[in-house]
Design a protein around this motif. Structure first.
Motif, PDB file in Angstrom:
ATOM      1  N   GLU A   1       0.864  -1.175   0.000  1.00 20.54           N
ATOM      2  CA  GLU A   1       0.000   0.000   0.000  1.00 20.54           C
ATOM      3  C   GLU A   1       0.898   1.221   0.000  1.00 20.54           C
ATOM      4  OE1 GLU A   1      -3.428   0.913   0.320  1.00 20.54           O
ATOM      5  OE2 GLU A   1      -3.669  -1.075  -0.531  1.00 20.54           O
ATOM      6  N   SER A   2       0.935   1.913  -1.117  1.00 20.60           N
ATOM      7  CA  SER A   2       1.806   3.085  -1.192  1.00 20.60           C
ATOM      8  C   SER A   2       0.989   4.347  -0.983  1.00 20.60           C
ATOM      9  CB  SER A   2       2.511   3.133  -2.543  1.00 20.60           C
ATOM     10  OG  SER A   2       1.574   3.265  -3.571  1.00 20.60           O
ATOM     11  N   SER A   3       1.703   5.399  -0.712  1.00 18.32           N
ATOM     12  CA  SER A   3       1.035   6.690  -0.533  1.00 18.32           C
ATOM     13  C   SER A   3       0.585   7.207  -1.899  1.00 18.32           C
ATOM     14  CB  SER A   3       1.978   7.677   0.132  1.00 18.32           C
ATOM     15  OG  SER A   3       3.102   7.867  -0.712  1.00 18.32           O
ATOM     16  N   ASN A   4       0.044   8.373  -1.912  1.00 19.25           N
ATOM     17  CA  ASN A   4      -0.447   8.955  -3.167  1.00 19.25           C
ATOM     18  C   ASN A   4       0.725   9.419  -4.019  1.00 19.25           C
ATOM     19  OD1 ASN A   4      -3.043   8.486  -2.354  1.00 19.25           O
ATOM     20  ND2 ASN A   4      -3.274  10.510  -1.442  1.00 19.25           N
ATOM     21  N   SER A   5       1.401   8.473  -4.626  1.00 22.29           N
ATOM     22  CA  SER A   5       2.533   8.805  -5.481  1.00 22.29           C
ATOM     23  C   SER A   5       2.143   8.731  -6.956  1.00 22.29           C
ATOM     24  CB  SER A   5       3.697   7.860  -5.202  1.00 22.29           C
ATOM     25  OG  SER A   5       3.308   6.530  -5.479  1.00 22.29           O
ATOM     26  N   TYR A   6       0.866   8.929  -7.238  1.00 21.65           N
ATOM     27  CA  TYR A   6       0.397   8.900  -8.616  1.00 21.65           C
ATOM     28  C   TYR A   6       0.553  10.277  -9.248  1.00 21.65           C
ATOM     29  CZ  TYR A   6      -1.788   4.476  -7.421  1.00 21.65           C
ATOM     30  OH  TYR A   6      -2.008   3.200  -7.021  1.00 21.65           O
ATOM     31  N   TYR A   7       0.729  10.274 -10.540  1.00 21.67           N
ATOM     32  CA  TYR A   7       0.772  11.521 -11.283  1.00 21.67           C
ATOM     33  C   TYR A   7       0.084  11.302 -12.621  1.00 21.67           C
ATOM     34  CZ  TYR A   7       4.572   9.457 -13.993  1.00 21.67           C
ATOM     35  OH  TYR A   7       5.310   8.638 -14.794  1.00 21.67           O
ATOM     36  N   ILE A   8      -0.320  12.373 -13.239  1.00 22.26           N
ATOM     37  CA  ILE A   8      -0.971  12.307 -14.549  1.00 22.26           C
ATOM     38  C   ILE A   8      -0.010  12.849 -15.592  1.00 22.26           C
ATOM     39  CG2 ILE A   8      -2.904  13.123 -15.936  1.00 22.26           C
ATOM     40  CD1 ILE A   8      -4.542  13.263 -13.370  1.00 22.26           C
ATOM     41  N   ASP A   9       0.252  12.045 -16.610  1.00 23.73           N
ATOM     42  CA  ASP A   9       1.147  12.465 -17.684  1.00 23.73           C
ATOM     43  C   ASP A   9       0.518  13.627 -18.442  1.00 23.73           C
ATOM     44  OD1 ASP A   9       2.044  11.540 -20.876  1.00 23.73           O
ATOM     45  OD2 ASP A   9       3.550  11.929 -19.324  1.00 23.73           O
ATOM     46  N   SER A  10       1.290  14.672 -18.678  1.00 24.15           N
ATOM     47  CA  SER A  10       0.732  15.878 -19.285  1.00 24.15           C
ATOM     48  C   SER A  10       0.405  15.696 -20.766  1.00 24.15           C
ATOM     49  CB  SER A  10       1.702  17.046 -19.102  1.00 24.15           C
ATOM     50  OG  SER A  10       2.935  16.749 -19.736  1.00 24.15           O
ATOM     51  N   GLN A  11       1.144  14.848 -21.471  1.00 25.58           N
ATOM     52  CA  GLN A  11       0.897  14.686 -22.901  1.00 25.58           C
ATOM     53  C   GLN A  11      -0.221  13.691 -23.195  1.00 25.58           C
ATOM     54  OE1 GLN A  11       4.713  13.672 -24.521  1.00 25.58           O
ATOM     55  NE2 GLN A  11       5.144  15.814 -25.016  1.00 25.58           N
TER      56      GLN A  11
ATOM     57  N   GLY B   1      -2.133  11.930 -20.730  1.00 21.64           N
ATOM     58  CA  GLY B   1      -3.202  11.856 -19.746  1.00 21.64           C
ATOM     59  C   GLY B   1      -3.239  10.542 -18.989  1.00 21.64           C
ATOM     60  N   TRP B   2      -2.193   9.717 -19.126  1.00 23.70           N
ATOM     61  CA  TRP B   2      -2.137   8.449 -18.425  1.00 23.70           C
ATOM     62  C   TRP B   2      -1.800   8.666 -16.962  1.00 23.70           C
ATOM     63  CZ3 TRP B   2       1.407   5.802 -22.522  1.00 23.70           C
ATOM     64  CH2 TRP B   2       0.656   5.532 -23.661  1.00 23.70           C
ATOM     65  N   VAL B   3      -2.271   7.755 -16.124  1.00 19.04           N
ATOM     66  CA  VAL B   3      -1.953   7.813 -14.700  1.00 19.04           C
ATOM     67  C   VAL B   3      -0.745   6.916 -14.464  1.00 19.04           C
ATOM     68  CG1 VAL B   3      -2.792   7.333 -12.383  1.00 19.04           C
ATOM     69  CG2 VAL B   3      -4.352   8.240 -14.099  1.00 19.04           C
ATOM     70  N   GLY B   4       0.265   7.461 -13.813  1.00 19.33           N
ATOM     71  CA  GLY B   4       1.479   6.715 -13.536  1.00 19.33           C
ATOM     72  C   GLY B   4       1.803   6.749 -12.063  1.00 19.33           C
ATOM     73  N   SER B   5       2.856   6.032 -11.702  1.00 18.14           N
ATOM     74  CA  SER B   5       3.288   5.994 -10.316  1.00 18.14           C
ATOM     75  C   SER B   5       4.804   6.082 -10.279  1.00 18.14           C
ATOM     76  CB  SER B   5       2.827   4.703  -9.652  1.00 18.14           C
ATOM     77  OG  SER B   5       3.341   4.624  -8.345  1.00 18.14           O
ATOM     78  N   ARG B   6       5.319   6.763  -9.274  1.00  9.19           N
ATOM     79  CA  ARG B   6       6.759   6.871  -9.106  1.00  9.19           C
ATOM     80  C   ARG B   6       7.296   5.786  -8.170  1.00  9.19           C
ATOM     81  NH1 ARG B   6       5.048  12.226  -9.686  1.00  9.19           N
ATOM     82  NH2 ARG B   6       6.108  13.262 -11.405  1.00  9.19           N
TER      83      ARG B   6
END
Length: 93
Positions: A28-38, A40-45
């Motif tokens: 269970e990770s913290s909210n390390s999601y981001y949205i790719d600007s080009q 619009g995909w959701v990614g994780s670091r």
């Protein structure tokens, strides 16, 4: 770091129970999601989000989490009601 222990549910696209026999452990990770600007995909670091361990029983999964000295959350599977259906009942009025 917190482990989530669960048994996956049957997907809507399958009729059998093939992928529901094992217990899974995920981080269970913290909210390390981001949205790719080009795109619009959701990614994780966090690369640990991709790792899923499978165990034969709940006891083996819990003992693994305790061996790693981490906290864990157990999500018990929900047993849904299965109503018997008949093909002929579609045509009764």
């Amino acid at each position: 770091m917190i482990f989530k222990i669960y048994r996956p549910t049957k997907s809507a696209m399958q009729s059998g129970l093939g992928n529901t026999k094992f217990w899974h452990i995920e981080v269970e990770s913290s909210n390390s999601y981001y949205i790719d600007s080009q795109m619009g995909w959701v990614g994780s670091r966090d690369p640990r989000k991709q790792i899923v361990l499978k165990f034969d029983s709940l006891q083996k999964a819990v003992s693994f989490a305790e061996k790693c000295n981490t906290k864990y959350i157990i999500e018990m599977p929900k047993n849904g009601k299965r109503l018997p259906k008949s093909y002929t009942s579609n045509f009764l009025k």
